[in-house]
Motif scaffolding. Sequence first.
Motif, PDB file in Angstrom:
ATOM      1  N   ASP A 333      57.971 100.840 154.116  1.00  0.00           N
ATOM      2  CA  ASP A 333      58.181 101.624 154.771  1.00  0.00           C
ATOM      3  C   ASP A 333      58.968 102.916 153.688  1.00  0.00           C
ATOM      4  OD1 ASP A 333      61.140 101.774 155.397  1.00  0.00           O
ATOM      5  OD2 ASP A 333      60.911 100.906 157.797  1.00  0.00           O
ATOM      6  N   ALA A 334      59.555 104.169 154.263  1.00  0.00           N
ATOM      7  CA  ALA A 334      60.267 105.173 153.682  1.00  0.00           C
ATOM      8  C   ALA A 334      61.456 104.731 152.834  1.00  0.00           C
ATOM      9  CB  ALA A 334      60.507 106.617 154.097  1.00  0.00           C
ATOM     10  N   ARG A 335      62.124 103.815 153.474  1.00  0.00           N
ATOM     11  CA  ARG A 335      63.121 103.302 153.094  1.00  0.00           C
ATOM     12  C   ARG A 335      63.441 102.609 151.390  1.00  0.00           C
ATOM     13  NH1 ARG A 335      64.868  99.264 158.101  1.00  0.00           N
ATOM     14  NH2 ARG A 335      62.475  99.223 157.999  1.00  0.00           N
ATOM     15  N   ALA A 336      61.852 102.491 151.297  1.00  0.00           N
ATOM     16  CA  ALA A 336      61.938 101.115 149.940  1.00  0.00           C
ATOM     17  C   ALA A 336      61.931 102.908 148.662  1.00  0.00           C
ATOM     18  CB  ALA A 336      60.514 101.525 149.780  1.00  0.00           C
ATOM     19  N   PHE A 337      61.946 104.142 149.142  1.00  0.00           N
ATOM     20  CA  PHE A 337      62.359 105.181 148.117  1.00  0.00           C
ATOM     21  C   PHE A 337      64.154 105.779 148.321  1.00  0.00           C
ATOM     22  CE2 PHE A 337      58.386 106.902 149.968  1.00  0.00           C
ATOM     23  CZ  PHE A 337      57.524 106.789 148.497  1.00  0.00           C
ATOM     24  N   SER A 338      64.719 104.036 149.010  1.00  0.00           N
ATOM     25  CA  SER A 338      66.189 104.957 148.819  1.00  0.00           C
ATOM     26  C   SER A 338      66.981 104.915 147.317  1.00  0.00           C
ATOM     27  CB  SER A 338      67.223 104.073 149.766  1.00  0.00           C
ATOM     28  OG  SER A 338      68.321 104.301 149.559  1.00  0.00           O
ATOM     29  N   GLY A 339      67.402 105.808 147.043  1.00  0.00           N
ATOM     30  CA  GLY A 339      68.148 105.841 145.603  1.00  0.00           C
ATOM     31  C   GLY A 339      67.483 106.268 144.652  1.00  0.00           C
ATOM     32  N   LEU A 340      66.153 106.971 144.949  1.00  0.00           N
ATOM     33  CA  LEU A 340      65.661 106.866 144.084  1.00  0.00           C
ATOM     34  C   LEU A 340      65.199 109.021 144.401  1.00  0.00           C
ATOM     35  CD1 LEU A 340      61.533 104.821 144.371  1.00  0.00           C
ATOM     36  CD2 LEU A 340      63.072 105.749 142.194  1.00  0.00           C
ATOM     37  N   LYS A 341      64.780 109.588 143.604  1.00  0.00           N
ATOM     38  CA  LYS A 341      64.588 111.590 143.657  1.00  0.00           C
ATOM     39  C   LYS A 341      63.116 111.190 143.686  1.00  0.00           C
ATOM     40  CE  LYS A 341      68.457 111.788 140.639  1.00  0.00           C
ATOM     41  NZ  LYS A 341      69.053 112.347 138.986  1.00  0.00           N
ATOM     42  N   ILE A 342      62.644 112.723 144.415  1.00  0.00           N
ATOM     43  CA  ILE A 342      61.192 112.484 144.783  1.00  0.00           C
ATOM     44  C   ILE A 342      61.154 114.241 144.141  1.00  0.00           C
ATOM     45  CG2 ILE A 342      59.244 112.994 146.257  1.00  0.00           C
ATOM     46  CD1 ILE A 342      60.673 109.738 146.304  1.00  0.00           C
ATOM     47  N   ALA A 343      59.841 114.076 143.123  1.00  0.00           N
ATOM     48  CA  ALA A 343      59.144 115.721 142.329  1.00  0.00           C
ATOM     49  C   ALA A 343      58.231 115.747 143.698  1.00  0.00           C
ATOM     50  CB  ALA A 343      59.399 115.328 141.251  1.00  0.00           C
ATOM     51  N   THR A 355      56.151 113.873 155.922  1.00  0.00           N
ATOM     52  CA  THR A 355      55.860 113.402 157.504  1.00  0.00           C
ATOM     53  C   THR A 355      55.895 112.003 157.152  1.00  0.00           C
ATOM     54  OG1 THR A 355      52.936 112.684 155.978  1.00  0.00           O
ATOM     55  CG2 THR A 355      53.247 115.191 157.297  1.00  0.00           C
ATOM     56  N   TRP A 356      56.238 112.146 155.874  1.00  0.00           N
ATOM     57  CA  TRP A 356      56.858 110.853 156.208  1.00  0.00           C
ATOM     58  C   TRP A 356      58.564 109.942 156.583  1.00  0.00           C
ATOM     59  CZ3 TRP A 356      54.911 107.470 150.486  1.00  0.00           C
ATOM     60  CH2 TRP A 356      54.770 105.901 151.085  1.00  0.00           C
ATOM     61  N   GLY A 357      58.572 111.403 156.138  1.00  0.00           N
ATOM     62  CA  GLY A 357      60.110 111.101 156.931  1.00  0.00           C
ATOM     63  C   GLY A 357      60.943 111.233 155.495  1.00  0.00           C
ATOM     64  N   ILE A 358      60.107 112.083 154.560  1.00  0.00           N
ATOM     65  CA  ILE A 358      60.942 111.923 153.020  1.00  0.00           C
ATOM     66  C   ILE A 358      61.044 113.704 152.367  1.00  0.00           C
ATOM     67  CG2 ILE A 358      61.215 111.114 150.874  1.00  0.00           C
ATOM     68  CD1 ILE A 358      59.966 108.714 151.827  1.00  0.00           C
ATOM     69  N   ARG A 359      62.052 114.128 152.219  1.00  0.00           N
ATOM     70  CA  ARG A 359      62.332 115.497 151.437  1.00  0.00           C
ATOM     71  C   ARG A 359      62.526 115.472 150.017  1.00  0.00           C
ATOM     72  NH1 ARG A 359      67.074 119.967 152.938  1.00  0.00           N
ATOM     73  NH2 ARG A 359      65.366 119.896 155.623  1.00  0.00           N
ATOM     74  N   ALA A 360      61.229 115.701 149.626  1.00  0.00           N
ATOM     75  CA  ALA A 360      61.240 116.330 147.749  1.00  0.00           C
ATOM     76  C   ALA A 360      62.472 116.943 147.136  1.00  0.00           C
ATOM     77  CB  ALA A 360      60.002 117.009 147.307  1.00  0.00           C
ATOM     78  N   ASP A 361      62.986 116.692 145.811  1.00  0.00           N
ATOM     79  CA  ASP A 361      64.071 116.591 145.871  1.00  0.00           C
ATOM     80  C   ASP A 361      63.696 118.078 144.150  1.00  0.00           C
ATOM     81  OD1 ASP A 361      66.238 114.856 146.357  1.00  0.00           O
ATOM     82  OD2 ASP A 361      64.686 113.356 146.000  1.00  0.00           O
ATOM     83  N   LEU A 362      62.456 117.876 144.024  1.00  0.00           N
ATOM     84  CA  LEU A 362      62.262 118.667 143.140  1.00  0.00           C
ATOM     85  C   LEU A 362      60.708 119.360 143.317  1.00  0.00           C
ATOM     86  CD1 LEU A 362      62.432 120.383 140.427  1.00  0.00           C
ATOM     87  CD2 LEU A 362      61.527 118.668 139.263  1.00  0.00           C
ATOM     88  N   VAL A 363      60.521 120.339 143.858  1.00  0.00           N
ATOM     89  CA  VAL A 363      59.343 121.507 143.783  1.00  0.00           C
ATOM     90  C   VAL A 363      59.408 122.605 142.957  1.00  0.00           C
ATOM     91  CG1 VAL A 363      57.729 121.656 145.638  1.00  0.00           C
ATOM     92  CG2 VAL A 363      59.278 120.178 146.470  1.00  0.00           C
ATOM     93  N   PRO A 364      58.602 123.010 141.931  1.00  0.00           N
ATOM     94  CA  PRO A 364      58.478 124.449 141.501  1.00  0.00           C
ATOM     95  C   PRO A 364      58.849 125.113 142.252  1.00  0.00           C
ATOM     96  CG  PRO A 364      56.675 122.907 140.585  1.00  0.00           C
ATOM     97  CD  PRO A 364      57.226 122.017 141.762  1.00  0.00           C
ATOM     98  N   SER A 365      59.844 125.944 141.652  1.00  0.00           N
ATOM     99  CA  SER A 365      59.808 127.434 142.237  1.00  0.00           C
ATOM    100  C   SER A 365      58.265 128.324 141.947  1.00  0.00           C
ATOM    101  CB  SER A 365      61.213 127.780 142.424  1.00  0.00           C
ATOM    102  OG  SER A 365      61.795 128.266 140.805  1.00  0.00           O
TER     103      SER A 365
END
Length: 533
Positions: A333-343, A355-365
Amino acid sequence: MKQDPAPKRSPKPLGHVSFVGTGPGDASLLTVRAAELIAEADVAIIEQPEQAALVPEGVEVVDGGVGEDGTALTHAARARLVVRHAKTGAHVVRLVSGDPFTYATAPEEAAACAKAGIAFEIVPGVSSVTGVPAYAGVPLTNKAHRQYRVVSVGDATITWADHAGTDTLVLLSAVARIGEAAAGLIEAGRSPETPVAMTRVGTTTEQTTVVSTLADIAVDAKAAAMTSPAITVVGEVVAMREALSWFETKPLYGWRVLVPRTKEQSAGLAARLRSYGAVSEEVPTISVEPPRNPQQMDKAVRGLVEGRYEWVAFTSANAVKAVREKFEEYGLDARAFSGLKIAAVGEKTAEAISTWGIRADLVPSGEQSARGLVEEWPPFDELLDPINRVFLPRADIATETLVAGLQELGWEVDDVTAYRTVRAAPPPAPTREAIKTGKFDAVLFTSSSTVRNLVGIAGKPHASTIIACIGPATAQTAEEHGLRVDVLAEQPSADVLADALAEFGAARRLAFLEAGEPVLKPSQKKPSSRRKA
């Protein structure tokens, strides 16, 4: 020895009936309570075929307009139908056009429920009496004219002298007898120059309004081929329509817009187009399928769990879905992303991640594209970044822009095919014919692949159809396929593309008005020259 009597069976509990007003036609006019009840229904009894679209899958739809023999049901027969379904113990939602207790059969049906001991409730809806004139930009009262009266014409015998003195008259079921009604009001003393507005299929994008006078309305309504259902307003308030018409003057009012995407992909875009008065029709041009060799994804997911990556970059909602399905296959589940950065490449992809309960760390402004993501991606720093590898799950036909950009920034990239995109099956024959003959007013292309695939499965859009493209690359592909690009979005966003089309439509409408010509949709005005081959 006397035997005990057999136990009596408990009678089956009676169901419940909800009489729900669906408004004059626009589904967005449903009340919150109406939407809740429709979602909870076991059986939905409709009176108009278009009401079936309001009912979710899994709910039984019963036609309350006609019987099994194809003849129209009487009020009494419809009441028996409602009671019969309620007696099965079902929650029956009876969808009623407009408001259930305003010029509808619902009171008789509710009385039948009461007689049978069946509980019921009434959910008011927007009445066509007020809703349709509002959408036509015609108020029923103003400071100078404070009275209005509703007259149901139909087959009734009307003494028009009883109504001629009322400031505003709202006539129901008057299309067939409008000449007789107008003559009766004039004879009763109403001025022949009294303004009249007749609006058919109000609140829908097929709404049409004819503005005339009592002296001319019969001729003008016939010339405009006015048919029921229509609401007719008689009175000086009609003159305010010139300033208050807000619905029929929307920049894309009544436009039929083709969107070469699936309904799921284009839900937000469809809502945006609808806000401008257009009706969108989705035609999937690609089908998403698993990769031919799943081992690459399997290896990447194992590496993700083992801490092989510093970043995971998602370039589409389909990529998010593919990784999520692979996680579920492995029991992750989403816990597998622990410690990773998401773009995420853009806001839509970020929403899919959320919707997975994760907030992206980088989204182009700025530009929401692979190039925009690279421009804001931090370079690899040996002191700050313990790992220099990026997991990039994406489509088999994706460009190399992101991979090359990340490598230049010092990152190693595992470019993994998470899904394949293949050309979808051709749309139905009527849709293909509409595309080729100019029945669509505009086509919105959101990628080069949608251009290639639409032309491949359905043929080129007609020369009269407005072509709108999400960016320069898509526009170039359209031109290579012999299409003239009329609209280009300033940013690679579906919403911005819809806004750009609306601006084009508004300018086009203004040009018609300034030239003193009737405002026609692109599908109504065929140019003599065809697109370049």
